[in-house]
Enzyme design. Structure first.
Site, short mmCIF file in Angstrom:
data_model
loop_
_atom_site.label_atom_id
_atom_site.label_comp_id
_atom_site.label_asym_id
_atom_site.label_seq_id
_atom_site.Cartn_x
_atom_site.Cartn_y
_atom_site.Cartn_z
N HIS A 165 0.83 -1.21 0.00
CA HIS A 165 0.00 0.00 0.00
C HIS A 165 0.87 1.26 0.00
CE1 HIS A 165 -3.64 2.38 1.23
NE2 HIS A 165 -2.69 3.17 1.72
N GLU A 166 1.80 1.32 0.94
CA GLU A 166 2.62 2.54 1.04
C GLU A 166 3.54 2.69 -0.17
OE1 GLU A 166 1.80 4.74 3.01
OE2 GLU A 166 0.52 3.51 4.29
N HIS A 208 1.61 4.38 -2.85
CA HIS A 208 1.69 5.84 -2.68
C HIS A 208 3.03 6.36 -3.20
CE1 HIS A 208 -1.94 6.87 -0.55
NE2 HIS A 208 -1.68 6.12 0.50
N HIS A 226 3.18 6.78 -6.82
CA HIS A 226 2.42 7.95 -7.25
C HIS A 226 3.34 9.18 -7.30
CE1 HIS A 226 -1.85 9.97 -6.90
NE2 HIS A 226 -1.32 10.09 -8.09
#
Length: 695
Positions: free
Chosen positions: A478-479, A482, A485
């Site tokens: 998940h991180e 990010h 991104h």
């Protein structure tokens, strides 16, 4: 003269590896004078832009604003990283001082009449400026930002708004510090076999390391870090100790005395409501949702209640199954919150013939990091290479160079994976430096992103590998989603770079990336036993995949209740007692007494330690609707690494940041906006029907 003229130059002139800060050359005492100088320098830059005798142009006003305050950005990036990931008394004292000071500074900018006049003139003439889509979005963001900062208010109202913002900044800093203090100051030290009954070796190793950090060598510490408290609640056979630890965990911020957050919550909510009214909004939720995909509180609550009804039904079914296990053991107690994880793990072992402790030896931190990087390479063509010996802000932090398919350095990535008492709980991504393509004052054109992930995994004993739970592994993916991104950002203007998107869109790249953890090819390659190197057996892999929706009622109830309470706080007309509103909201929706909110209000950092996710916690679920549909685009091709779909994903989601409206960005990738069906199916809730009314 620059802010660095008489100060430690390492704060603003980053001469470390490939442009990293020289963390080893910065002392805590350097920050206070650096902030004073950087704030003054930024103020002078703003004054020069606001009073430029030339008529306003996009270049001399908006672009000038985009590159102004570079030194303040650098000092701030270093300081807030330290405040979150490796704090101490000096940093915390300064944080309480700096948070309101920064608020005053930005309130003054947002209410600068000469500066707003220039922005407003450009906004009125925007159709004749010849701006491309990204530049138009940037102008719109600046204009809306000024309006929401009170630029159109009368002077007395502006002064009140500035005072509110300053007070809120101080309250947010104090809220977060109180939670950290409660986490840091509580530990349950165990020694006897009875106290350790049921605990697997990996957990005892982590608890022993936590005890050593607290000066209790030879003991085992239950701490309030999720990486210890959740597995303790899962595996401990000692119900009395489970209850003791659970109550401490859920009481963070609610223990009376200096670290009690209940008064802060009440004051924060009153000030937010007043701020919204000053700016012409019905409530704070309406203010926060004005520039999001959801748009209105009704749209948010509509989605949340649709999911809640299905999740509550599933959770009641799950509770019945747990109660049967308890009865089968000859016990006669109800399912309480400190029982749920323990018996759910037993039920999973019974239903799927595997337990978390059986799975964990196959989930080595190093291999899951490798898996993250491999997925990024296969989807987006980037590679990660670790660089040893590079100074960082803590010895545990690791540095990676990120290069594109041609071998060009496109980003630096820092991974900070282990829990420690100087780090706030949870996991997050942030950036020391964001990607952009503007010409800077020093003549350089553009900057590469310097992105970091912070997690709180249990640190293993020396010589032993760090082993993750499946939830830990998802958190890491998940991180890093990010992080990608930020890493893959390809925009011109810093304000729309990377994660500079609306709150209910920012979780799409991270939650979508989680899907690749459980792609069978990835698990077969990277889920290997830490002793033998053998891949996870096919039958265990099949069980893991089959169990993906196990306990989904519990997990969804935990989350959705928190999101509904967040919305209740920020849509209520008046709140006499926040804890009473929390209780009333939970009673209204029928919260099972066997489950508690994932984040109870006194430690709800997302909502009260700053306002980043205030009236915005729902955004994880909003993005989950998007991510389930987005991964379905790959599933429809029959290949989770389909190159054409990956290119569309990169070009329309990961690389455009906030340069494109999120709805337009998603439709450019997928061709349509999704409905919740794919998300409900992913959670295993699609077939769950609410009970029919009694007749």
């Amino acid at each position: 003269m620059t802010a660095s003229a008489s100060l430690n130059p390492a704060l603003v002139n980053w001469t470390g590896h490939e442009g990293l800060p020289r963390f080893d050359a910065v002392k805590d005492e350097d920050f206070a004078p650096a902030f004073d100088a950087a704030l003054a320098a930024h103020e002078a830059e703003i004054d020069a832009i606001a009073h430029n005798p030339e008529p306003p142009t996009f270049e001399n006003t908006v672009v000038a604003l985009e590159i102004a305050g570079d030194e303040l950005s650098r000092v701030s990036a270093l300081f807030w990283n330290k405040a979150g990931a490796h704090t101490n008394d000096v940093i915390q004292a300064l944080e309480r001082e700096i948070a309101p000071k920064m608020s005053r500074h930005y309130s003054k900018i947002g209410m600068n009449p000469a500066l707003f006049s220039r922005i407003d003139t450009l906004w009125e003439k925007r159709e004749g400026l010849g701006l491309d889509l990204e530049a138009t979005r940037v102008l719109e963001r600046h204009w809306k930002g000024f309006v929401k900062s009170g630029a159109k208010l009368d002077k007395p109202e502006q002064e009140r708004l500035a005072a509110i913002n300053e007070k809120l900044a101080g309250l947010g800093a104090k809220f977060g510090q109180n939670v950290l203090a409660d986490e840091k100051n509580w530990a349950l030290f165990l020694t006897s076999e009875d106290e350790l009954a049921g605990l697997p070796e990996f957990l005892k190793d982590a608890m022993a390391a936590a005890a050593r950090e607290r000066g209790e060598d030879g003991k085992y510490a239950v701490t309030l870090s999720r990486s210890i408290i959740e597995p303790f609640l899962t595996f401990s056979d000692n119900r009395e100790l489970r209850e003791q630890a659970f109550r401490a965990w859920t009481a963070r911020g609610e223990n009376g005395g200096e670290t009690d957050n209940r008064g802060i919550i009440a004051e924060t909510l009153a000030l937010r409501a007043e701020k919204a009214r000053l700016l012409g909004y019905e409530n704070f939720a309406a203010l926060k949702l004005d520039d999001t995909m959801a748009k209105t509180p009704d749209a948010v609550n509509g989605l949340l209640m649709q999911v809640w009804e299905k999740a509550a039904v599933r959770a009641r079914e799950e509770e019945v199954d747990l109660a049967k296990l308890i009865a089968a053991e000859g016990r006669n107690h109800e399912v309480m919150p400190w029982d749920w994880r323990h018996y759910a793990e037993k039920l999973r072992a019974e239903k799927f013939s595997f337990s978390e402790s059986e799975l964990k030896p196959y989930l080595q931190l190093e291999k899951i990091i490798d898996a993250c990087f491999d997925v990024a390479n296969r989807l987006f063509g980037v590679t990660a290479t670790e660089k040893k010996g590079v100074p960082t802000y803590h010895p545990d932090v690791r540095v990676f160079e990120i290069r594109d398919a041609a071998g060009k350095l496109v980003a630096l990535f820092l991974g900070d994976y282990f829990a420690r008492s100087s780090k706030r709980s949870g996991a997050w991504m942030s950036a020391f430096q964001s990607q952009h393509g503007l010409k800077l004052k020093n003549g350089d054109v553009g900057e590469i992103p310097i992105v970091y992930n912070v997690c709180n995994f249990a640190k293993p004993a020396d010589g032993k590998p760090a082993l993750l739970s499946i939830d830990d592994a998802r958190t890491l993916f998940h991180e890093f989603g990010h992080a990608l991104h930020g890493i893959l950002s390809n925009v011109t203007y810093p304000s729309v770079s990377g994660t500079g998107v609306s709150r209910d869109f920012v979780e799409l790249p991270s939650q979508l990336y989680e899907h690749w953890l459980t792609v069978p090819d990835i698990l077969r390659t990277y889920a290997v036993h830490y002793r033998t190197g053998e891949p996870m057996p096919q039958d265990l892999l099949d069980k893991v995949l089959a169990a993906r929706t196990f306990n989904s009622g519990f997990a969804t109830v935990e989350f959705t209740s928190s999101a509904l309470v967040d919305m209740a706080y920020h849509t209520a007309e008046a709140i006499a007692e926040p804890m009473a509103l929390e209780a009333a909201t939970l009673e209204k929706i029928g919260m099972p007494k066997s489950i508690v909110m994932r984040h109870r209000s006194p430690h709800f950092l997302h909502v009260f330690s700053g306002d980043g996710y205030s009236a915005g916690y729902y955004s994880y679920m909003w993005s989950e609707v998007l991510d389930a549909d987005a991964f379905a685009a790959f599933e429809e091709t029959g290949n989770p690494f389909d190159s054409q779909t990956a290119k569309k994903l990169k070009d329309n989601i990961y690389s455009v940041g906030g340069a494109v409206d999120p709805e337009d960005a998603y439709k450019a990738f997928r061709g349509k906006l999704p409905n919740p069906d794919a998300m409900l199916a992913k959670k295993g809730l699609a077939a769950v029907a609410p009970p029919s009314p009694a007749t």
